[in-house]
Design an enzyme around this catalytic site. Structure first.
Site, PDB file in Angstrom:
ATOM      1  N   VAL A  94       0.834  -1.196   0.000  1.00  0.00           N
ATOM      2  CA  VAL A  94       0.000   0.000   0.000  1.00  0.00           C
ATOM      3  C   VAL A  94       0.873   1.250   0.000  1.00  0.00           C
ATOM      4  CG1 VAL A  94      -1.779   1.294   1.217  1.00  0.00           C
ATOM      5  CG2 VAL A  94      -1.835  -1.206   1.234  1.00  0.00           C
TER       6      VAL A  94
ATOM      7  N   THR B 216      -8.868  -1.640  -2.026  1.00  0.00           N
ATOM      8  CA  THR B 216      -9.712  -0.462  -1.850  1.00  0.00           C
ATOM      9  C   THR B 216     -11.031  -0.785  -1.162  1.00  0.00           C
ATOM     10  OG1 THR B 216      -8.772   0.659  -3.779  1.00  0.00           O
ATOM     11  CG2 THR B 216     -10.957   1.347  -3.083  1.00  0.00           C
ATOM     12  N   CYS B 217     -11.734  -1.810  -1.636  1.00  0.00           N
ATOM     13  CA  CYS B 217     -13.088  -2.094  -1.145  1.00  0.00           C
ATOM     14  C   CYS B 217     -13.124  -2.241   0.366  1.00  0.00           C
ATOM     15  CB  CYS B 217     -13.624  -3.350  -1.812  1.00  0.00           C
ATOM     16  SG  CYS B 217     -15.226  -3.859  -1.169  1.00  0.00           S
TER      17      CYS B 217
ATOM     18  N   GLY C  63     -13.092   1.815   0.690  1.00  0.00           N
ATOM     19  CA  GLY C  63     -14.143   1.821  -0.323  1.00  0.00           C
ATOM     20  C   GLY C  63     -15.448   1.278   0.200  1.00  0.00           C
ATOM     21  N   CYS C  64     -15.919   0.198  -0.425  1.00  0.00           N
ATOM     22  CA  CYS C  64     -17.270  -0.323  -0.177  1.00  0.00           C
ATOM     23  C   CYS C  64     -17.598  -0.524   1.291  1.00  0.00           C
ATOM     24  CB  CYS C  64     -17.456  -1.664  -0.885  1.00  0.00           C
ATOM     25  SG  CYS C  64     -16.637  -1.834  -2.471  1.00  0.00           S
TER      26      CYS C  64
ATOM     27  N   LYS D  40     -17.465   2.723   3.527  1.00  0.00           N
ATOM     28  CA  LYS D  40     -18.510   3.597   2.969  1.00  0.00           C
ATOM     29  C   LYS D  40     -19.894   3.143   3.400  1.00  0.00           C
ATOM     30  CE  LYS D  40     -20.286   2.308  -0.560  1.00  0.00           C
ATOM     31  NZ  LYS D  40     -19.900   2.623  -1.913  1.00  0.00           N
ATOM     32  N   LYS D  41     -20.158   1.830   3.304  1.00  0.00           N
ATOM     33  CA  LYS D  41     -21.478   1.311   3.672  1.00  0.00           C
ATOM     34  C   LYS D  41     -21.728   1.480   5.168  1.00  0.00           C
ATOM     35  CE  LYS D  41     -25.413  -0.841   2.875  1.00  0.00           C
ATOM     36  NZ  LYS D  41     -25.499  -2.286   2.658  1.00  0.00           N
TER      37      LYS D  41
ATOM     38  N   TYR E 157     -20.028   8.937  -8.254  1.00  0.00           N
ATOM     39  CA  TYR E 157     -20.765   8.265  -7.176  1.00  0.00           C
ATOM     40  C   TYR E 157     -19.996   8.343  -5.868  1.00  0.00           C
ATOM     41  CZ  TYR E 157     -17.806   4.090  -7.898  1.00  0.00           C
ATOM     42  OH  TYR E 157     -16.736   3.229  -8.012  1.00  0.00           O
ATOM     43  N   ILE E 158     -18.668   8.330  -5.909  1.00  0.00           N
ATOM     44  CA  ILE E 158     -17.889   8.443  -4.681  1.00  0.00           C
ATOM     45  C   ILE E 158     -18.107   9.816  -4.045  1.00  0.00           C
ATOM     46  CG2 ILE E 158     -15.557   8.468  -3.694  1.00  0.00           C
ATOM     47  CD1 ILE E 158     -14.753   6.451  -5.840  1.00  0.00           C
TER      48      ILE E 158
ATOM     49  N   GLU F 146     -21.694   9.920  -2.584  1.00  0.00           N
ATOM     50  CA  GLU F 146     -21.824   9.056  -1.411  1.00  0.00           C
ATOM     51  C   GLU F 146     -21.205   9.716  -0.179  1.00  0.00           C
ATOM     52  OE1 GLU F 146     -21.938   4.572  -3.388  1.00  0.00           O
ATOM     53  OE2 GLU F 146     -20.012   5.458  -2.821  1.00  0.00           O
TER      54      GLU F 146
ATOM     55  N   GLY G 161     -12.397  11.383  -9.801  1.00  0.00           N
ATOM     56  CA  GLY G 161     -11.961  10.266 -10.641  1.00  0.00           C
ATOM     57  C   GLY G 161     -10.773   9.542 -10.043  1.00  0.00           C
TER      58      GLY G 161
ATOM     59  N   LEU H 126     -16.009  -2.362 -10.147  1.00  0.00           N
ATOM     60  CA  LEU H 126     -16.829  -2.864  -9.053  1.00  0.00           C
ATOM     61  C   LEU H 126     -16.190  -4.114  -8.456  1.00  0.00           C
ATOM     62  CD1 LEU H 126     -20.278  -2.561 -10.867  1.00  0.00           C
ATOM     63  CD2 LEU H 126     -19.429  -1.041  -9.074  1.00  0.00           C
TER      64      LEU H 126
ATOM     65  N   HIS I  21     -46.545  -6.887  -0.103  1.00  0.00           N
ATOM     66  CA  HIS I  21     -47.202  -5.655   0.371  1.00  0.00           C
ATOM     67  C   HIS I  21     -47.033  -5.490   1.876  1.00  0.00           C
ATOM     68  CE1 HIS I  21     -50.091  -2.395  -0.015  1.00  0.00           C
ATOM     69  NE2 HIS I  21     -50.729  -2.858   1.058  1.00  0.00           N
TER      70      HIS I  21
ATOM     71  N   GLU J  69     -42.621  -3.351  -4.476  1.00  0.00           N
ATOM     72  CA  GLU J  69     -43.925  -3.644  -5.075  1.00  0.00           C
ATOM     73  C   GLU J  69     -44.232  -2.704  -6.237  1.00  0.00           C
ATOM     74  OE1 GLU J  69     -48.480  -4.359  -3.312  1.00  0.00           O
ATOM     75  OE2 GLU J  69     -46.983  -3.201  -2.182  1.00  0.00           O
TER      76      GLU J  69
END
Length: 512
Positions: free
Chosen positions: A44, A58-59, A63-64, A67-68, A204-205, A208, A288, A336, A480, A485
């Site tokens: 790294v 990264t993820c 990253g993912c 972030k989540k 998107y980064i 987010e 980017g 991704l 429902h 739906e």
């Protein structure tokens, strides 16, 4: 596995993987499971602000995953401050957020994953080497461990899976930016609260990060050079921006920073292209990413890349037949994590298990984790019109308020209110199907803006990949009351001229 090639030279490894991210690790472990002798190198390079992290790419680290987790933490705040009282929770007005606790929770989980990945490689019999590998010939790389002499090893096959890194403009383009800005490499472990933040970019980064910082209670401004979410469906992209604005994110459109300087009180003063000057506590660049392929000695191996450092591959194979690439270093392919993982595993089986399978990069689902998420699979309405012609496209639309927010009467941020009466949040959910009439209204694009878009899109993505038509959605019985739906009873088309915005009902469904 025979480590000889052409019956002549014996190599140290059947496969050498350069890059310890999702794609590299997946290919390494699958190859080892098929009997190959595998080495994986991961190193790294610190960010511009000196941030480093562990194994996983990264993820997992920047990253993912973080972030989540921050996205989830931010959503908790939104529900506490805006909805909880309406549902009987006596949370009071003294509910505060502690940035240090959030960062600690996120980083503790990231470190646990770093450890599990190292253990996973060891269990899989993959040799893990924490060092920067460089090619010295098409079949040889060299590396240096701390305090030791350089070592050279050889490989039959090579996989480059070094991913990408964020870009910050050099001093010649935006004076002060490189020194005074951070990126997504830094935000998830930032030791101090970000405070008033400028996010530069509209990817998107960028959105987010801006979204979860806004929901955590920080004043956030997004500087947008042209449009939001280039490459995504325009209507859905604008819906994401509209809802972020309604939740409190500021947008400066068609502007870019021109220079930055530090103020006496430690803030960053930013001069914009439109003449505005404003001070921020934090400036985050998300304009980017570039492929992290410099310094690998690619020329020594005869490797060629595009101008952006990415490899133009055929089935992950570079211009050098025994050297492959997966993940964010591939030119023109989705950046991704699940794509890199699947491509890496499929490649491993081709190399070591006589498989003839090829990675399918079409109809890959994805989700942008803004406060109201945006999930999609297939093509945008714009691409559909370009590909099939406007007269052959039928777009079905449904815009609505989720049941839970309708009952709570979620309100807009004051900046979005035009009068004392204009306080209610507009319907945040947008369901959209882009169909081709001449193909029996086959669904070529599935798009959804709203809560839990990621969970919703994953299931519908399978239907799109299997060639579902609008009729299949119509005959599906919805669950429902759910937002999903909405896709089972869409009747209004763009061409009809009717309004696709619901005026009542039970969120995404019908109550009678």
């Amino acid at each position: 596995m025979d480590s000889e090639m052409d019956g002549a030279e014996r190599y140290d490894y059947d496969l050498i993987v350069i890059g310890g991210g999702s794609g590299g690790m997946a290919c390494a472990k699958e190859s080892a499971m098929q009997g190959a002798k595998v080495a994986l190198f991961d190193f790294v390079k610190p960010s511009t602000q000196g941030t480093k992290w562990g194994l996983g790419g990264t993820c997992v680290n920047v990253g993912c995953v973080p972030k989540k987790l921050m996205h989830y933490g931010a959503l908790l705040g939104g529900k506490l401050h805006h909805d909880a009282a309406k549902y009987g929770w006596q949370v009071g007005k003294d509910v505060k957020h502690d940035w240090a606790t959030l960062v600690q929770t996120v980083q503790n989980h990231v470190k646990s994953l770093n450890f599990s990945y190292r253990s996973g490689l060891r269990v899989a019999n993959v040799t893990y080497i924490n060092a920067l590998a460089k090619f010295t010939s098409p079949h040889h790389i060299t590396y240096t461990l701390k305090g030791k002499e350089p070592t050279t090893v050889s490989g039959h096959y090579f996989l480059i899976a070094t991913g990408g890194r964020p870009q910050i403009p050099p001093e010649s383009e935006v004076p002060g930016a490189l020194e005074l800005s951070i990126t997504s490499d830094d935000i998830f472990s930032l030791k101090r609260p970000p405070g008033k933040t400028l996010v530069v970019g509209a990817s998107y980064i960028a959105l987010e990060c801006a979204g979860f910082l806004t929901e955590l209670g920080f004043p956030v401004t997004v500087a947008v050079r042209s449009i939001l979410l280039r490459g995504f469906d325009r209507q859905c992209s604008e819906k994401v921006g509209e809802m972020m604005f309604n939740l409190g994110t500021r947008f400066k459109m068609q502007v870019t920073p021109k220079r930055m300087s530090k103020t006496p009180d430690g803030q960053v003063e930013v001069a914009f292209s439109n003449g505005d000057v404003e001070a921020f506590d934090t400036v985050l660049y998300a304009t980017g990413r570039h492929a992290d392929t410099k310094g690998l000695g690619l020329d020594k191996a005869g490797l060629k890349t595009a101008a952006n450092g990415k490899f133009e591959c055929v089935h992950e194979q570079t211009n050098v037949p025994h050297i492959f690439a997966v993940g964010d270093v591939l030119f023109g392919k989705p950046e991704l994590t699940p794509v890199a993982i699947q491509a890496g595993e499929i490649l491993a089986r081709r190399l070591f298990a006589q498989s003839e399978a090829r990675m399918d990069y079409e109809n890959v689902p994805t989700t942008i984790f803004t406060p109201f998420e945006y999930g999609c699979v297939g093509i945008s309405e714009e691409i559909a019109i370009e590909r099939y012609g406007e007269n052959d496209i039928e777009t079905y639309l449904f815009e609505f308020m989720p049941l839970e927010l309708a009952a709570a009467h979620r309100e807009k941020h004051p900046q979005a209110c035009t009068s004392e009466m204009d306080v209610d949040l507009p319907p945040p959910c947008l369901a959209k199907l882009v169909c081709v009439s001449s193909l029996g209204e086959r669904v070529m694009g599935f798009h959804y803006v709203g809560q839990n878009a990621g969970e919703m899109t994953q299931g519908f993505a399978l239907a799109v990949r299997l060639g579902a038509k609008k009729h299949d959605f119509d005959t599906l019985v919805g669950i429902h009351p759910t937002d999903a739906e909405s896709f089972t009873a869409m009747t209004v088309t763009r061409g009809s001229g009717e309004s696709w915005v619901a005026t009542g009902g039970c969120g995404g469904g019908k109550c009678g």
